[in-house]
Motif scaffolding. Structure first.
Motif, PDB file in Angstrom:
ATOM      1  N   SER A   1       0.866  -1.194   0.000  1.00 41.96           N
ATOM      2  CA  SER A   1       0.000   0.000   0.000  1.00 41.96           C
ATOM      3  C   SER A   1       0.895   1.233   0.000  1.00 41.96           C
ATOM      4  O   SER A   1       2.061   1.176   0.426  1.00 41.96           O
ATOM      5  N   GLU A   2       0.349   2.336  -0.450  1.00 44.28           N
ATOM      6  CA  GLU A   2       1.115   3.585  -0.467  1.00 44.28           C
ATOM      7  C   GLU A   2       1.447   4.038   0.940  1.00 44.28           C
ATOM      8  O   GLU A   2       2.545   4.546   1.216  1.00 44.28           O
ATOM      9  N   THR A   3       0.484   3.828   1.857  1.00 41.95           N
ATOM     10  CA  THR A   3       0.702   4.216   3.256  1.00 41.95           C
ATOM     11  C   THR A   3       1.868   3.450   3.849  1.00 41.95           C
ATOM     12  O   THR A   3       2.747   4.024   4.522  1.00 41.95           O
ATOM     13  N   LEU A   4       1.915   2.132   3.616  1.00 42.00           N
ATOM     14  CA  LEU A   4       2.997   1.318   4.162  1.00 42.00           C
ATOM     15  C   LEU A   4       4.336   1.745   3.561  1.00 42.00           C
ATOM     16  O   LEU A   4       5.355   1.789   4.264  1.00 42.00           O
ATOM     17  N   PHE A   5       4.336   2.074   2.292  1.00 46.92           N
ATOM     18  CA  PHE A   5       5.566   2.524   1.644  1.00 46.92           C
ATOM     19  C   PHE A   5       6.096   3.800   2.302  1.00 46.92           C
ATOM     20  O   PHE A   5       7.284   3.915   2.606  1.00 46.92           O
TER      21      PHE A   5
ATOM     22  N   ARG B   1       9.526   4.197   4.530  1.00 46.34           N
ATOM     23  CA  ARG B   1      10.539   5.152   4.075  1.00 46.34           C
ATOM     24  C   ARG B   1      10.902   6.116   5.202  1.00 46.34           C
ATOM     25  O   ARG B   1      12.080   6.395   5.450  1.00 46.34           O
ATOM     26  N   GLU B   2       9.875   6.605   5.926  1.00 43.91           N
ATOM     27  CA  GLU B   2      10.122   7.525   7.043  1.00 43.91           C
ATOM     28  C   GLU B   2      10.849   6.809   8.167  1.00 43.91           C
ATOM     29  O   GLU B   2      11.761   7.374   8.795  1.00 43.91           O
ATOM     30  N   LEU B   3      10.484   5.538   8.401  1.00 45.79           N
ATOM     31  CA  LEU B   3      11.140   4.753   9.442  1.00 45.79           C
ATOM     32  C   LEU B   3      12.614   4.544   9.120  1.00 45.79           C
ATOM     33  O   LEU B   3      13.481   4.609   9.996  1.00 45.79           O
ATOM     34  N   LYS B   4      12.904   4.329   7.844  1.00 51.56           N
ATOM     35  CA  LYS B   4      14.289   4.158   7.432  1.00 51.56           C
ATOM     36  C   LYS B   4      15.089   5.433   7.677  1.00 51.56           C
ATOM     37  O   LYS B   4      16.233   5.390   8.158  1.00 51.56           O
TER      38      LYS B   4
ATOM     39  N   LEU C   1       4.561   1.164  15.313  1.00 45.20           N
ATOM     40  CA  LEU C   1       3.171   0.834  15.633  1.00 45.20           C
ATOM     41  C   LEU C   1       2.263   1.120  14.435  1.00 45.20           C
ATOM     42  O   LEU C   1       1.338   0.349  14.146  1.00 45.20           O
ATOM     43  N   ARG C   2       2.536   2.226  13.749  1.00 44.91           N
ATOM     44  CA  ARG C   2       1.746   2.558  12.560  1.00 44.91           C
ATOM     45  C   ARG C   2       1.981   1.506  11.457  1.00 44.91           C
ATOM     46  O   ARG C   2       1.042   1.109  10.753  1.00 44.91           O
ATOM     47  N   GLU C   3       3.254   1.064  11.335  1.00 42.99           N
ATOM     48  CA  GLU C   3       3.564   0.020  10.340  1.00 42.99           C
ATOM     49  C   GLU C   3       2.804  -1.266  10.665  1.00 42.99           C
ATOM     50  O   GLU C   3       2.210  -1.898   9.783  1.00 42.99           O
ATOM     51  N   LYS C   4       2.811  -1.647  11.940  1.00 38.00           N
ATOM     52  CA  LYS C   4       2.117  -2.865  12.348  1.00 38.00           C
ATOM     53  C   LYS C   4       0.629  -2.766  12.068  1.00 38.00           C
ATOM     54  O   LYS C   4       0.001  -3.705  11.570  1.00 38.00           O
ATOM     55  N   ALA C   5       0.060  -1.608  12.348  1.00 42.14           N
ATOM     56  CA  ALA C   5      -1.371  -1.413  12.123  1.00 42.14           C
ATOM     57  C   ALA C   5      -1.696  -1.491  10.629  1.00 42.14           C
ATOM     58  O   ALA C   5      -2.722  -2.078  10.232  1.00 42.14           O
ATOM     59  N   GLU C   6      -0.824  -0.906   9.801  1.00 42.93           N
ATOM     60  CA  GLU C   6      -1.063  -0.932   8.355  1.00 42.93           C
ATOM     61  C   GLU C   6      -0.937  -2.351   7.806  1.00 42.93           C
ATOM     62  O   GLU C   6      -1.714  -2.771   6.945  1.00 42.93           O
ATOM     63  N   VAL C   7       0.038  -3.093   8.318  1.00 40.49           N
ATOM     64  CA  VAL C   7       0.190  -4.487   7.899  1.00 40.49           C
ATOM     65  C   VAL C   7      -1.043  -5.294   8.271  1.00 40.49           C
ATOM     66  O   VAL C   7      -1.566  -6.096   7.475  1.00 40.49           O
ATOM     67  N   GLU C   8      -1.531  -5.084   9.501  1.00 44.95           N
ATOM     68  CA  GLU C   8      -2.740  -5.797   9.935  1.00 44.95           C
ATOM     69  C   GLU C   8      -3.938  -5.428   9.062  1.00 44.95           C
ATOM     70  O   GLU C   8      -4.782  -6.267   8.748  1.00 44.95           O
ATOM     71  N   ARG C   9      -4.001  -4.165   8.653  1.00 46.09           N
ATOM     72  CA  ARG C   9      -5.103  -3.739   7.788  1.00 46.09           C
ATOM     73  C   ARG C   9      -5.017  -4.440   6.422  1.00 46.09           C
ATOM     74  O   ARG C   9      -6.029  -4.901   5.876  1.00 46.09           O
ATOM     75  N   ILE C  10      -3.786  -4.497   5.897  1.00 45.68           N
ATOM     76  CA  ILE C  10      -3.586  -5.159   4.602  1.00 45.68           C
ATOM     77  C   ILE C  10      -3.960  -6.634   4.693  1.00 45.68           C
ATOM     78  O   ILE C  10      -4.660  -7.185   3.818  1.00 45.68           O
TER      79      ILE C  10
END
Length: 787
Positions: free
Chosen positions: A150-154, A158-161, A239-248
Motif C-alpha cells: 500500500s502507499e501508506t505502508l511505503f 521510508r520515514e522509518l528508514k 506501531l503505525r507500520e504494524k497497524a497498516e500491515v494488519e489492515r492489509i
C-alpha cells in the motif's frame, strides 16, 4: 474388501511408497484411505485417470505443483472470517496459482489427444487471478510484507528508514562523546529502543533511562535523554507500520473469505490431482500398465512382477484363471515361489481395483471382485504346530462364511499342519465346497491327493512351479495345466544318496504313483518346449508385423510421391498452356496494332496464319494431356480373383486377390506385398500395346516441364530409402537436361556411400561419377556426370 487380506498382501507398503510422491499432507491422507473400489465403472475411471496422468508426465513433464502447501487450516479460519497471517495468505495464493496453471497443463490442442478424465476433473477449477495477484503483490514470502502493498505502508517504511538513519548517527556521536564511561564503544537495542552500555560506577555521568543491566551488574544499558524523542518517534512509526500491515492482511483475508467456496473447491481438486499424479509417478517407476477389467471373475496377468521384490531379481510369471476353470491348484517344492505367486496375484488385483497401474505386460486382464480373501502364513514347513493349524482353520472358517460367487480366495498350503491324510481330505472338501459356489480359488499345496482332485474335478486346473533338478534351484516360473512333481528322488540322487537306497525307497511307493510322477515330468518337458516355441513364434510374428508395416508405409510414400509428381506436372503443364494462350492473345493484339500502323494485307495474312498455328498447337497440347489419362487403360467395373490389372495410381501391374466389397475396396498383390485398393483405381491391360510411343512423348513433354535441383541430400535416410530417392532424382535430372549433379550422403560408416555407388555403376543415365573434392564435400558427397 477384507482388511486382513489387505494387510497380508502388504497393500499398506504400496501405499507408503506412493505417499513419497505426493506434495501435500492432504494427498497423503487420500492415499492412506485408498481401498479397492467396489464397481467396475469406478475402477475403470480411476485407472484411466492414472493412465492419463502418466501420459501427461511423459508429454509435458512434471505437473505445476510448485509452491503448493496444505492450506486446510488457513481455509478453515477464512471460513470463520478470521484474519489470516501472511504465511496462510501466501500459501493460499500458491494454491490459486497452481489451480490456474493446471487448467493450461491439461489443455490440449485440436490435433492432439484429449485427456478426458483429467480435463473433466480440472473443469471444476476456477482461476482467481485477481485475488492471486493481490496476494503476491502484497506478500513477498511467508514472513515478509512488500513495501508496495500500500502507499501508506511505503511512506511509513521510508520515514522509518530515515529516522533509523538519524538516530544511528546521533547515538554514534554519543558513544564517541561518552566513550570513557562506556563498557564498549558501541550501541545496542533493548525493547526496540537504542541504548548504550554504561559502566555501573559512571551511571550518573550519562543521564537517561535505564532499560537493562548485564548479568554481573557491571553494565547498565541506558537510553540517553537526547535519544528519547527519536526513539519515541521510531516506536510510533513501528506501531503505525504494524497497524497498516494488519489492515492489509485483514483486507486480503476478506477477499479470501468472499471467495472461500471457490478456493475450498479448488483445494479439494488440487489434493485429488496430487493424489492422482502420485499414483502416476509410482506407476511409471514400476513400469506399470493399465489392465483391462473383466466382470466374470477371470483374469490373465501377463509376465506379472511382484512390486515389492527387487526388479533386478524378480522373475515375471504369467498367471490366468477363467473360461471353464474357476480353481487353480498350484503344487511344487518348498521355496519354489508358490507363495509369491499367490501374493502377486492378490496384490496386483488389489492394485488394479484401487486405480493403480500394475507391473505386468500390456493387455493384462484383472477382474472386479466383491472381496479378496487370503489365508497366507509366513511358515512354509509342513511341520507346523497345532496352534498354527488352528489359526489357519479359523481364517478358513471365516473365509467360507463370507466368500461368494464374486470373490477371489487365496489359500497357501491348504490343509497343512496336521496329519497328511486328514489334511488332504479336509483341503479337498474345502475346495469342493467353495467350487460348488463358483468362488474363484487359487490354492497351493504339497499334497499329491489334490493333484488328482484337480485332474478329476471339472472347472479345476492344475499348475506347478518349475524346478531345475540340474541346479537344485527353483526357476519361479509357473506352468499352468501341469501338476507339480515332487522331485524327491532326483534331488536325493543329485545330493549323493546311494542308488540302492533310492531304489529301496521306490519299492515302497506304488507303481501307479511312480508312473504318475513320470507322466508329470514328461508333461513338464513338453510344456516348457511348447512355451519356448510359442515365445519364438510370437517374436517372429512381431518381426513380420513390423516388416509388413514398414513396407506398407514405403508403398504408401511411393504412391503419395507419385501422385504429387503427377499433380505438379499437370499444374505446371496447365500453367504453360495458360501462358502460351496469353502470349497468343498478346500476339493478336500486336497484330491489330500493326494493322493500324499500315501493314499491307499480305503481311497481315502471314501473321494470322502464325497465330492460327500457335493456337492449334496449344489445343493439341491440351488434347494430348487428356489422352495421357486415357492411355492408362479402360476403367474396370468388375474384376475376378487372379485377374491381372493395372493399378493406375502406381502405374504398376497387380494381381486381384479378392472380390470388391460394398465400398469397392479389394485386395491386390503387388510383387511380394498385398495391399488394399479401390476398384476405381484399376484399369484393364490392353494386349499387344506398345509403350515406346508413350515413352517418347513423355520424354518430349517432360523436357519442357520437368525441373530438378542440382543436388540431393540423403543424410538421415536408410540405404533402401536413399536408393529409391536417388533413382527418382536421376530420372528427373536427366529429363531436366542437367549435365552434372551432386549426391550428398555424408561420411558416417560408409554404408550409404557404398549403396549409392552400387546403384550408380548400373544406372542407365550415369556416364561417370566420383567422390567430391575438398570444396565439394569430400568423401561425404558424390559428383555424377549424366549422359
Amino acid at each position: 474388501m477384507d482388511e486382513r487380506s489387505l494387510r497380508v498382501l502388504e497393500f499398506s507398503k504400496i501405499k507408503e511408497i506412493i505417499k513419497a510422491y505426493t506434495q501435500t499432507a492432504a494427498a497423503k491422507e487420500l492415499i492412506e484411505e485408498l481401498v479397492p473400489y467396489s464397481n467396475v465403472y469406478e475402477i475403470r475411471e480411476r485407472l484411466q485417470e492414472t493412465k492419463e496422468a502418466v501420459e501427461l508426465l511423459m508429454k509435458k513433464g512434471s505437473p505445476p505443483f510448485e509452491g503448493i502447501h496444505d492450506v486446510r487450516e488457513g481455509i478453515f479460519r477464512a471460513e470463520k472470517a478470521a484474519t489470516l497471517g501472511s504465511a496462510d495468505l501466501y500459501r493460499i495464493g500458491g494454491l490459486l496459482r497452481v489451480a490456474r496453471r493446471f487448467k493450461d497443463y491439461v489443455a490440449h490442442k485440436e490435433d492432439e489427444e484429449a485427456f478426458l478424465v483429467l480435463e473433466d476433473i480440472c473443469e471444476g477449477l476456477v482461476p482467481l487471478k485477481r485475488v492471486e495477484d493481490e496476494i503476491f503483490n502484497a506478500i513477498l514470502d511467508e514472513n515478509e510484507i512488500s513495501d508496495r502493498a500500500s502507499e501508506t505502508l511505503f511512506n511509513i517504511r521510508r520515514e522509518l528508514k530515515n529516522k533509523n538513519g538519524s538516530i544511528r548517527d546521533k547515538v554514534n556521536e554519543l558513544v564517541k562523546k561518552n566513550s570513557k564511561f562506556l563498557q564498549e564503544n558501541l550501541y545496542t537495542i533493548r525493547g526496540d529502543r537504542y541504548v548504550i552500555p554504561v559502566k555501573a560506577e559512571h551511571k550518573g555521568a550519562v543521564p537517561g533511562i535505564v532499560h537493562d543491566q548485564s548479568s554481573s551488574g557491571a553494565t547498565l544499558f541506558i537510553e540517553p535523554m537526547s535519544l528519547v524523542q527519536l526513539n519515541n518517534e521510531i516506536r510510533e512509526l513501528m506501531l503505525r507500520e504494524k497497524a497498516e500491515v494488519e489492515r492489509i492482511l485483514a483486507q486480503l483475508s476478506k477477499k479470501v473469505h468472499d471467495n472461500i467456496a471457490i478456493i475450498k473447491n479448488n483445494s479439494k481438486i488440487i489434493w485429488k490431482l496430487d493424489f492422482i499424479f502420485a499414483k502416476a509417478k509410482y506407476g511409471s517407476e514400476i513400469r506399470g500398465t493399465c489392465p483391462i477389467i473383466s466382470e466374470d471373475g477371470s483374469f490373465y496377468i501377463i509376465e506379472a512382477r511382484h512390486p515389492l521384490i527387487n526388479p533386478e531379481v524378480v522373475v515375471p510369471s504369467t498367471i490366468y484363471l477363467g473360461g471353464e476353470y474357476t480353481s487353480l491348484i498350484i503344487t511344487g517344492p518348498n521355496t519354489g515361489g508358490k507363495t509369491v505367486t499367490l501374493k502377486t496375484v492378490g496384490l496386483l488385483q488389489i492394485m488394479g481395483m484401487s486405480g493403480l497401474l500394475i507391473p505386468a505386460k500390456d493387455n493384462s486382464v484383472i477382474s472386479c471382485y466383491d472381496s479378496i480373501y487370503a489365508d497366507i502364513g509366513d511358515e512354509q514347513s509342513i511341520e507346523q504346530s497345532l496352534s498354527t493349524f488352528s489359526s489357519h482353520m479359523k481364517n478358513i472358517v471365516y473365509i467360507m462364511d463370507k466368500a461368494t460367487e464374486k470373490s477371489l480366495v487365496l489359500f497357501d498350503e491348504i490343509g497343512a499342519g496336521t496329519d497328511p491324510v486328514e489334511g488332504a481330505a479336509l483341503a479337498a472338501a474345502i475346495l469342493e465346497n467353495l467350487r460348488a459356489r463358483k468362488t474363484k480359488i487359487l490354492a497351493t499345496t504339497h499334497y499329491s491327493e489334490l493333484k488328482g482332485y484337480a485332474l478329476n474335478t471339472p472347472h479345476v486346473e492344475n499348475a506347478s512351479v518349475e524346478f531345475d533338478v540340474e541346479t537344485l534351484k527353483p526357476t519361479y516360473r509357473l506352468l499352468i495345466g501341469i501338476p507339480g512333481k515332487s522331485n524327491a528322488f532326483e534331488i536325493s540322487r543329485r545330493l549323493g544318496l546311494k542308488e540302492e537306497v533310492i531304489e529301496a525307497a521306490k519299492e515302497n511307493v506304488s507303481s501307479n504313483t511312480l508312473l504318475f510322477e513320470d507322466l508329470i515330468m514328461k508333461l513338464q518337458k513338453k510344456s516348457i518346449e511348447a512355451e519356448n516355441n510359442a515365445r519364438e513364434t510370437a517374436m517372429l510374428k512381431a518381426e513380420v508385423a513390423k516388416l509388413k508395416e514398414k513396407y506398407e508405409q514405403k508403398l504408401y510414400n511411393i504412391q503419395k510421391n507419385k501422385d504429387n509428381i503427377v499433380q505438379n506436372a499437370q499444374r505446371e503443364a496447365k500453367s504453360i498452356i495458360k501462358a502460351a494462350k496469353e502470349e497468343a492473345d498478346e500476339i493478336a493484339k500486336n497484330i491489330r496494332e500493326l494493322e493500324r500502323m499500315g501493314y499491307d494485307n499480305d503481311v497481315r495474312s502471314k501473321i494470322e496464319e502464325q497465330r492460327r498455328r500457335l493456337k492449334e498447337r496449344m489445343e493439341n497440347l491440351e488434347s494430348n494431356m487428356a489422352e495421357k489419362e486415357a492411355e492408362k487403360g479402360k476403367k474396370l467395373k468388375a474384376v475376378v480373383p487372379g485377374q491381372e490389372v493395372l493399378l493406375a495410381s502406381l502405374n504398376q501391374k497387380v494381381i486381384v486377390q479378392t472380390m470388391p466389397d460394398s465400398k469397392g475396396d479389394l485386395q491386390v498383390q503387388a510383387g511380394i506385398m498385398k495391399i488394399t485398393v479401390n476398384i476405381s483405381d484399376l484399369r484393364a491391360i490392353e494386349e499387344g500395346k506398345t509403350s515406346s510411343k508413350q515413352k517418347i512423348s513423355k520424354r518430349e513433354v517432360n523436357l519442357n516441364l520437368r525441373r530438378a535441383a542440382t543436388s540431393i541430400d540423403l543424410r538421415g535416410l536408410d540405404a533402401e530409402e536413399a536408393i529409391y530417392n536417388v533413382d527418382k532424382y536421376l530420372d528427373d535430372a536427366y529429363m531436366a537436361g542437367l549435365n552434372e549433379v551432386t549426391i550428398i550422403h555424408g561420411k558416417g560408416t560408409g554404408i550409404l556411400r557404398k549403396a549409392i555407388g552400387d546403384l550408380l555403376k548400373r544406372h542407365s543415365h550415369v556416364k561417370s561419377y566420383r567422390l567430391g573434392e575438398y570444396s565439394e564435400g569430400g568423401s561425404g558427397a558424390t559428383v555424377v556426370v549424366l549422359k
